[in-house]
Design a protein around this motif. Sequence first.
Motif, PDB file in Angstrom:
ATOM      1  N   ALA A  43      41.330 -18.516  35.351  1.00  9.88           N
ATOM      2  CA  ALA A  43      40.075 -19.202  35.676  1.00  9.88           C
ATOM      3  C   ALA A  43      39.135 -18.320  36.482  1.00  9.88           C
ATOM      4  CB  ALA A  43      40.368 -20.493  36.444  1.00  9.88           C
ATOM      5  N   ALA A  44      39.693 -17.500  37.372  1.00  9.07           N
ATOM      6  CA  ALA A  44      38.882 -16.646  38.242  1.00  9.07           C
ATOM      7  C   ALA A  44      38.407 -15.381  37.541  1.00  9.07           C
ATOM      8  CB  ALA A  44      39.685 -16.278  39.497  1.00  9.07           C
ATOM      9  N   GLY A  45      38.833 -15.174  36.307  1.00 11.08           N
ATOM     10  CA  GLY A  45      38.388 -13.999  35.567  1.00 11.08           C
ATOM     11  C   GLY A  45      39.141 -12.739  35.899  1.00 11.08           C
ATOM     12  N   PHE A  46      40.365 -12.873  36.434  1.00 14.49           N
ATOM     13  CA  PHE A  46      41.180 -11.681  36.666  1.00 14.49           C
ATOM     14  C   PHE A  46      41.698 -11.152  35.331  1.00 14.49           C
ATOM     15  CE2 PHE A  46      40.465 -12.020  40.937  1.00 14.49           C
ATOM     16  CZ  PHE A  46      41.316 -11.275  41.739  1.00 14.49           C
ATOM     17  N   ASN A  47      41.936  -9.853  35.269  1.00  9.13           N
ATOM     18  CA  ASN A  47      42.270  -9.202  34.004  1.00  9.13           C
ATOM     19  C   ASN A  47      43.746  -9.222  33.660  1.00  9.13           C
ATOM     20  OD1 ASN A  47      39.928  -7.314  35.428  1.00  9.13           O
ATOM     21  ND2 ASN A  47      39.483  -7.920  33.322  1.00  9.13           N
ATOM     22  N   GLN A  48      44.604  -9.283  34.676  1.00 11.57           N
ATOM     23  CA  GLN A  48      46.043  -9.253  34.418  1.00 11.57           C
ATOM     24  C   GLN A  48      46.791  -9.825  35.612  1.00 11.57           C
ATOM     25  OE1 GLN A  48      47.334  -5.161  33.883  1.00 11.57           O
ATOM     26  NE2 GLN A  48      46.307  -4.479  35.751  1.00 11.57           N
ATOM     27  N   VAL A  49      48.004 -10.299  35.337  1.00 12.92           N
ATOM     28  CA  VAL A  49      48.912 -10.769  36.381  1.00 12.92           C
ATOM     29  C   VAL A  49      50.188  -9.954  36.260  1.00 12.92           C
ATOM     30  CG1 VAL A  49      50.249 -12.718  37.257  1.00 12.92           C
ATOM     31  CG2 VAL A  49      47.959 -13.102  36.325  1.00 12.92           C
ATOM     32  N   ILE A  50      50.635  -9.396  37.370  1.00 15.96           N
ATOM     33  CA  ILE A  50      51.851  -8.585  37.374  1.00 15.96           C
ATOM     34  C   ILE A  50      52.864  -9.250  38.288  1.00 15.96           C
ATOM     35  CG2 ILE A  50      52.835  -6.305  37.787  1.00 15.96           C
ATOM     36  CD1 ILE A  50      50.014  -5.143  37.354  1.00 15.96           C
ATOM     37  N   VAL A  51      53.968  -9.682  37.700  1.00 11.47           N
ATOM     38  CA  VAL A  51      54.980 -10.459  38.409  1.00 11.47           C
ATOM     39  C   VAL A  51      56.148  -9.545  38.760  1.00 11.47           C
ATOM     40  CG1 VAL A  51      56.485 -12.471  38.305  1.00 11.47           C
ATOM     41  CG2 VAL A  51      54.279 -12.504  37.114  1.00 11.47           C
ATOM     42  N   GLY A  52      56.440  -9.444  40.052  1.00 11.39           N
ATOM     43  CA  GLY A  52      57.479  -8.542  40.523  1.00 11.39           C
ATOM     44  C   GLY A  52      58.854  -9.174  40.593  1.00 11.39           C
ATOM     45  N   ARG A  53      59.804  -8.359  40.994  1.00  6.67           N
ATOM     46  CA  ARG A  53      61.207  -8.760  41.110  1.00  6.67           C
ATOM     47  C   ARG A  53      61.366  -9.938  42.075  1.00  6.67           C
ATOM     48  NH1 ARG A  53      64.320  -6.077  44.816  1.00  6.67           N
ATOM     49  NH2 ARG A  53      62.891  -4.300  44.644  1.00  6.67           N
ATOM     50  N   GLY A  54      62.324 -10.808  41.762  1.00  4.43           N
ATOM     51  CA  GLY A  54      62.625 -11.943  42.627  1.00  4.43           C
ATOM     52  C   GLY A  54      61.843 -13.193  42.304  1.00  4.43           C
ATOM     53  N   SER A  55      60.892 -13.108  41.374  1.00  6.22           N
ATOM     54  CA  SER A  55      60.124 -14.284  40.985  1.00  6.22           C
ATOM     55  C   SER A  55      60.850 -15.052  39.889  1.00  6.22           C
ATOM     56  CB  SER A  55      58.727 -13.884  40.484  1.00  6.22           C
ATOM     57  OG  SER A  55      57.938 -13.361  41.540  1.00  6.22           O
ATOM     58  N   VAL A  56      60.513 -16.318  39.764  1.00  5.75           N
ATOM     59  CA  VAL A  56      61.061 -17.139  38.686  1.00  5.75           C
ATOM     60  C   VAL A  56      60.611 -16.557  37.349  1.00  5.75           C
ATOM     61  CG1 VAL A  56      59.087 -18.717  38.738  1.00  5.75           C
ATOM     62  CG2 VAL A  56      61.267 -19.517  37.850  1.00  5.75           C
ATOM     63  N   ASP A  57      61.417 -16.790  36.312  1.00  3.23           N
ATOM     64  CA  ASP A  57      61.121 -16.270  34.987  1.00  3.23           C
ATOM     65  C   ASP A  57      59.777 -16.797  34.485  1.00  3.23           C
ATOM     66  OD1 ASP A  57      61.310 -15.242  32.409  1.00  3.23           O
ATOM     67  OD2 ASP A  57      62.588 -16.878  31.697  1.00  3.23           O
ATOM     68  N   VAL A  58      58.931 -15.900  34.017  1.00  2.00           N
ATOM     69  CA  VAL A  58      57.616 -16.266  33.493  1.00  2.00           C
ATOM     70  C   VAL A  58      57.734 -17.273  32.351  1.00  2.00           C
ATOM     71  CG1 VAL A  58      55.634 -15.366  32.211  1.00  2.00           C
ATOM     72  CG2 VAL A  58      56.494 -14.131  34.214  1.00  2.00           C
ATOM     73  N   PHE A  59      58.815 -17.194  31.564  1.00  2.00           N
ATOM     74  CA  PHE A  59      58.959 -18.049  30.388  1.00  2.00           C
ATOM     75  C   PHE A  59      59.792 -19.300  30.667  1.00  2.00           C
ATOM     76  CE2 PHE A  59      58.290 -13.694  28.801  1.00  2.00           C
ATOM     77  CZ  PHE A  59      57.058 -13.895  28.199  1.00  2.00           C
ATOM     78  N   ASN A  60      60.064 -19.565  31.933  1.00  4.47           N
ATOM     79  CA  ASN A  60      60.651 -20.844  32.334  1.00  4.47           C
ATOM     80  C   ASN A  60      59.730 -21.967  31.870  1.00  4.47           C
ATOM     81  OD1 ASN A  60      60.534 -23.146  34.432  1.00  4.47           O
ATOM     82  ND2 ASN A  60      62.482 -22.199  34.914  1.00  4.47           N
TER      83      ASN A  60
END
Length: 244
Positions: A123-140
């Motif tokens: 929504a804010a118009g950011f170009n990419q999201v980079i998810v680091g180690r220790g985060s919940v699975d993106v495809f959960n």
Amino acid sequence: MLTSLTNPKVKEWKKLQKRKYRERNGLFLVEGHHLVEEAIKSEWTVREIILREEASLESVNALPVTYVSDQVFNEIAETQTPQGVAAVIEFKDFTYEPAPYSLLIDSVQDPGNLGTLIRTADAAGFNQVIVGRGSVDVFNEKVVRATQGSLFHLPVIQAELEEVIPYLKENNVSVYAATLEDSVPYKHIETQSNVALLVGNEGQGIREEILNHVDQNVNIPIYGEAESLNVAIAAAILMYHFKA
């Protein structure tokens, strides 16, 4: 129509509820009309559409469709009141690149928060999201649902932030960390492009070894009695500040 819970295809769909099987097969499930339609409109590969016997979907086009009984759909669904529409989607690999606006996420473990962060970055118009180690699975499933389709709108990359941040800085991207420690109020930071915003774990914050790599720590002043802001709310305030 598939009616048996012991059908091999049904068993494979059911396995996709677990991260290890998603990663092993490079596939994940999405549920609901909106998410499935967003996936179809995107450049992601939709392997198969799954429809409950009385359900329909206008934008199926030439995609493979499998009809299943209520019992089968309820077995593979993870929502309380499933809409009877689901899809099997292939993972899409993205590579992080220097970009005008990047959101970096360290160890965010709540699925709703991660999904909301992705949706807000979109929504804010950011170009990419980079998810680091220790985060919940993106495809959960809960993460995917909380993105409300934004997962299919911008690159969401899983990577080691300790490698990403130095690379971004080498390419003239300024990296700001949302933390109270040794920080300045965000309004003291001039809005700019070529910026990466780093946010961290809901309880523990950003890991020290990652903070050592950033250019500046920033905070959001608390004027009331609350101890802190929800990570997704804080990220939203800061992302919109940098985009102003």
